[in-house]
Design an enzyme around this catalytic site. Structure first.
Site, PDB file in Angstrom:
ATOM      1  N   LEU A 188       1.283  10.221 -20.745  1.00  0.00           N
ATOM      2  CA  LEU A 188       1.958   9.576 -22.087  1.00  0.00           C
ATOM      3  C   LEU A 188       3.251   8.368 -21.112  1.00  0.00           C
ATOM      4  CD1 LEU A 188       2.766  12.419 -23.083  1.00  0.00           C
ATOM      5  CD2 LEU A 188       0.991  11.437 -24.135  1.00  0.00           C
TER       6      LEU A 188
ATOM      7  N   THR B  87       2.136   4.723 -21.719  1.00  0.00           N
ATOM      8  CA  THR B  87       1.976   4.017 -22.766  1.00  0.00           C
ATOM      9  C   THR B  87       0.742   4.926 -23.813  1.00  0.00           C
ATOM     10  OG1 THR B  87      -0.368   2.972 -21.808  1.00  0.00           O
ATOM     11  CG2 THR B  87       1.557   2.212 -21.165  1.00  0.00           C
ATOM     12  N   GLY B  88       0.257   6.058 -24.060  1.00  0.00           N
ATOM     13  CA  GLY B  88       0.080   6.645 -24.749  1.00  0.00           C
ATOM     14  C   GLY B  88       0.827   7.885 -25.388  1.00  0.00           C
TER      15      GLY B  88
ATOM     16  N   SER C  14     -13.495  -4.006 -15.141  1.00  0.00           N
ATOM     17  CA  SER C  14     -13.192  -4.140 -16.056  1.00  0.00           C
ATOM     18  C   SER C  14     -13.841  -6.102 -15.554  1.00  0.00           C
ATOM     19  CB  SER C  14     -11.290  -4.580 -16.089  1.00  0.00           C
ATOM     20  OG  SER C  14     -10.731  -6.094 -16.928  1.00  0.00           O
TER      21      SER C  14
ATOM     22  N   TYR D 245      -4.055  -6.247 -10.714  1.00  0.00           N
ATOM     23  CA  TYR D 245      -4.312  -5.580 -11.933  1.00  0.00           C
ATOM     24  C   TYR D 245      -6.309  -5.803 -11.266  1.00  0.00           C
ATOM     25  CZ  TYR D 245      -6.647  -3.889 -15.963  1.00  0.00           C
ATOM     26  OH  TYR D 245      -7.598  -3.556 -16.646  1.00  0.00           O
TER      27      TYR D 245
ATOM     28  N   LYS E  60      -9.061  -2.869 -10.064  1.00  0.00           N
ATOM     29  CA  LYS E  60     -10.148  -3.207 -10.865  1.00  0.00           C
ATOM     30  C   LYS E  60     -11.529  -3.241  -9.739  1.00  0.00           C
ATOM     31  CE  LYS E  60      -8.572  -0.696 -14.815  1.00  0.00           C
ATOM     32  NZ  LYS E  60      -9.285   0.722 -14.783  1.00  0.00           N
TER      33      LYS E  60
ATOM     34  N   ARG F  66     -13.105 -15.585 -25.514  1.00  0.00           N
ATOM     35  CA  ARG F  66     -13.392 -14.303 -25.168  1.00  0.00           C
ATOM     36  C   ARG F  66     -14.444 -13.343 -26.026  1.00  0.00           C
ATOM     37  NH1 ARG F  66     -10.078 -16.297 -21.951  1.00  0.00           N
ATOM     38  NH2 ARG F  66      -8.342 -15.571 -22.000  1.00  0.00           N
TER      39      ARG F  66
ATOM     40  N   ARG G  38      -0.867 -19.709 -21.257  1.00  0.00           N
ATOM     41  CA  ARG G  38      -0.411 -18.863 -20.454  1.00  0.00           C
ATOM     42  C   ARG G  38      -0.525 -19.577 -19.034  1.00  0.00           C
ATOM     43  NH1 ARG G  38      -1.566 -12.892 -22.360  1.00  0.00           N
ATOM     44  NH2 ARG G  38      -3.816 -13.672 -21.533  1.00  0.00           N
TER      45      ARG G  38
HETATM   46  C1  UD2 Z   1      -7.719  -9.685 -21.133  1.00  0.00           C
HETATM   47  C2  UD2 Z   1      -7.049  -8.060 -20.811  1.00  0.00           C
HETATM   48  C3  UD2 Z   1      -7.449  -8.064 -19.411  1.00  0.00           C
HETATM   49  C4  UD2 Z   1      -8.367  -8.031 -18.612  1.00  0.00           C
HETATM   50  C5  UD2 Z   1      -8.805 -10.016 -18.901  1.00  0.00           C
HETATM   51  C6  UD2 Z   1     -10.549 -10.395 -18.446  1.00  0.00           C
HETATM   52  C7  UD2 Z   1      -6.382  -7.304 -22.847  1.00  0.00           C
HETATM   53  C8  UD2 Z   1      -5.242  -7.110 -23.059  1.00  0.00           C
HETATM   54  N1  UD2 Z   1      -6.441  -8.025 -21.220  1.00  0.00           N
HETATM   55  O1  UD2 Z   1      -6.972 -10.351 -20.313  1.00  0.00           O
HETATM   56  O2  UD2 Z   1      -6.681  -6.737 -19.203  1.00  0.00           O
HETATM   57  O3  UD2 Z   1      -9.803  -7.285 -18.817  1.00  0.00           O
HETATM   58  O4  UD2 Z   1      -9.222  -9.470 -19.439  1.00  0.00           O
HETATM   59  O5  UD2 Z   1     -10.322 -11.957 -18.296  1.00  0.00           O
HETATM   60  O6  UD2 Z   1      -6.986  -7.000 -23.198  1.00  0.00           O
HETATM   61  N2  UD2 Z   1      -3.082 -15.105 -26.379  1.00  0.00           N
HETATM   62  C9  UD2 Z   1      -3.025 -16.251 -27.490  1.00  0.00           C
HETATM   63  N3  UD2 Z   1      -1.679 -15.691 -28.550  1.00  0.00           N
HETATM   64  C10 UD2 Z   1      -1.011 -14.541 -28.493  1.00  0.00           C
HETATM   65  C11 UD2 Z   1      -1.757 -13.693 -27.124  1.00  0.00           C
HETATM   66  C12 UD2 Z   1      -2.710 -13.624 -26.727  1.00  0.00           C
HETATM   67  O7  UD2 Z   1      -3.312 -17.460 -27.312  1.00  0.00           O
HETATM   68  O8  UD2 Z   1      -0.201 -14.021 -29.299  1.00  0.00           O
HETATM   69  C13 UD2 Z   1      -4.410 -15.401 -25.548  1.00  0.00           C
HETATM   70  C14 UD2 Z   1      -4.382 -15.841 -24.280  1.00  0.00           C
HETATM   71  O9  UD2 Z   1      -4.107 -16.682 -23.931  1.00  0.00           O
HETATM   72  C15 UD2 Z   1      -5.724 -15.074 -23.855  1.00  0.00           C
HETATM   73  C16 UD2 Z   1      -6.747 -15.062 -25.357  1.00  0.00           C
HETATM   74  O10 UD2 Z   1      -6.031 -15.055 -26.477  1.00  0.00           O
HETATM   75  O11 UD2 Z   1      -6.141 -16.487 -23.817  1.00  0.00           O
HETATM   76  C17 UD2 Z   1      -6.579 -13.507 -25.404  1.00  0.00           C
HETATM   77  O12 UD2 Z   1      -5.186 -13.061 -24.331  1.00  0.00           O
HETATM   78  P1  UD2 Z   1      -4.872 -11.173 -24.398  1.00  0.00           P
HETATM   79  O13 UD2 Z   1      -3.623 -10.881 -23.762  1.00  0.00           O
HETATM   80  O14 UD2 Z   1      -5.851 -11.113 -24.894  1.00  0.00           O
HETATM   81  O15 UD2 Z   1      -6.539 -11.133 -23.194  1.00  0.00           O
HETATM   82  P2  UD2 Z   1      -6.779 -11.374 -21.564  1.00  0.00           P
HETATM   83  O16 UD2 Z   1      -8.260 -12.399 -22.408  1.00  0.00           O
HETATM   84  O17 UD2 Z   1      -5.796 -12.493 -20.974  1.00  0.00           O
END
Ligand code: UD2
Length: 310
Positions: free
Chosen positions: A40, A42-43, A121, A145, A149, A212, A270
């Site tokens: 629990l 995060t769940g 992942s 992370y 994985k 993505r 980021r």
């Molecule tokens: C995802 C997974 C991570 C890993 C990865 C594999 C999530 C949350 N994370 O990371 O665990 O498996 O994939 O490569 O699923 N963004 C914005 N605005 C925001 C938040 C995010 O533009 O407010 C962008 C962020 O910079 C990125 C994209 O959205 O380019 C996806 O971000 P994310 O945090 O959902 O997931 P990611 O791909 O970094």
């Protein structure tokens, strides 16, 4: 084709109070004896469906794990410390939970002779040289992370090769859907839907041209059910949609499907962001007969509706 039914099994779902695990538990509970192990962190207890037996604890809690896994036929391993950012800040804890915890789980599975379907992942690939990414492509994770994985993805195969355990690793791309709440591991879709529902600016990081492969929860559940019954064990599969979208387009579609008055704003990029990500899902299609079925637009509508109700 529908996945073969999973019935009359004793099933342990680790992380079964979390996003993916609780959807699996709800799908399986009526036809199986379902146990959930979750600490629990995060769940939420309320995510565990009625009829499932709940054990509170981590995979490092060997006594609880022994009781929860005793006599099981099948394990879905979804429990993890899923924040990439947190793993960068605290690699030791990530290692303990993600790698050591999974090893404990694989040992428990060996005792019970249970099949293990485990959450790997796309993070194992790091910055890909090209997209779409195939399972055999180079792996160069950019976070603890991702490295954890990658390790457990290899352990899953080794436990098959060394001990004959039936294991399947599923390399999830960007998972989303109802139940994925905001928090330190908030996926971009839950953040954008939340911003759009409030008519607040939708915050795109950088130029928004990064791409993505977003995979809806129902398709992740489908992949898990197929992995639970396949003969193709001892291997790992990419689970995405085989398509991708830019983050800027994503923001625009979310504003549209939520009838929002939000504007898109661009913030600083980021640090360490992956530029492009898209799964080649040929292997899952061929071996598991996996076929993604929920379009991004439909998945976004359902997710936004859930966020509105929350
Ligand atoms: C995802 C997974 C991570 C890993 C990865 C594999 C999530 C949350 N994370 O990371 O665990 O498996 O994939 O490569 O699923 N963004 C914005 N605005 C925001 C938040 C995010 O533009 O407010 C962008 C962020 O910079 C990125 C994209 O959205 O380019 C996806 O971000 P994310 O945090 O959902 O997931 P990611 O791909 O970094």
């Amino acid at each position: 084709m529908q996945p073969e039914a999973v019935t009359d099994k004793t099933i342990l779902i680790t992380g079964g109070a979390g996003f993916i695990g609780s959807h699996l538990a709800s799908t399986l509970v009526s036809d199986n004896d379902v146990r959930v192990l979750d600490n629990l962190s995060t769940g939420h207890r309320s995510n565990v469906p009625d009829g499932a037996t709940f054990f509170e604890g981590t995979l490092l809690d060997e006594d609880t794990l022994a009781i929860a896994s005793d006599g099981v036929d099948l394990i879905f391993h979804e429990a993890a410390l899923v924040s990439v950012q947190r793993s960068v800040e605290d690699p030791l804890t990530s290692h303990e939970i993600n790698t050591r915890g999974t090893l404990n789980l694989l040992e428990a599975a060996r005792k019970a002779d249970a099949r293990v379907v485990l959450a790997s992942s796309a993070a194992i690939y790091g910055q890909p040289e090209h997209v779409p990414i195939s399972e055999g492509d180079p792996k160069s994770p950019t976070s603890p992370y991702g490295l954890d994985k990658l390790t457990i993805d290899h352990y899953a195969r080794q436990y098959h090769d060394l001990y004959g355990l039936e294991t399947v690793a599923l390399r999830y791309f960007n998972a989303y859907g109802p139940g994925q709440t905001a928090g330190d591991y908030s996926g971009v879709i839950s953040i954008f839907c939340d911003q759009a529902e409030r008519n607040e600016p939708v915050t795109v990081h950088g130029d928004g041209k990064q791409t993505r492969d977003f995979v809806y929860i129902d398709d992740l559940v489908q992949a898990n059910l197929r992995a639970a019954t396949t003969d193709a064990v001892g291997t790992a599969y990419n689970i995405g949609t085989g398509t991708s979208v830019t983050v800027r387009e994503l923001a625009e579609v979310i504003i549209e499907v939520t009838d929002s008055h939000s504007e898109v704003t661009h913030t600083d990029g980021r640090n360490g962001d992956i530029r492009h990500s898209e799964a080649d899902i040929t292997a899952a299609r061929t071996d598991l007969e996996y076929e993604p079925s929920v379009s991004l637009r439909e998945g976004l509508k359902r997710t936004a509706e859930w966020i509105r109700k929350e």
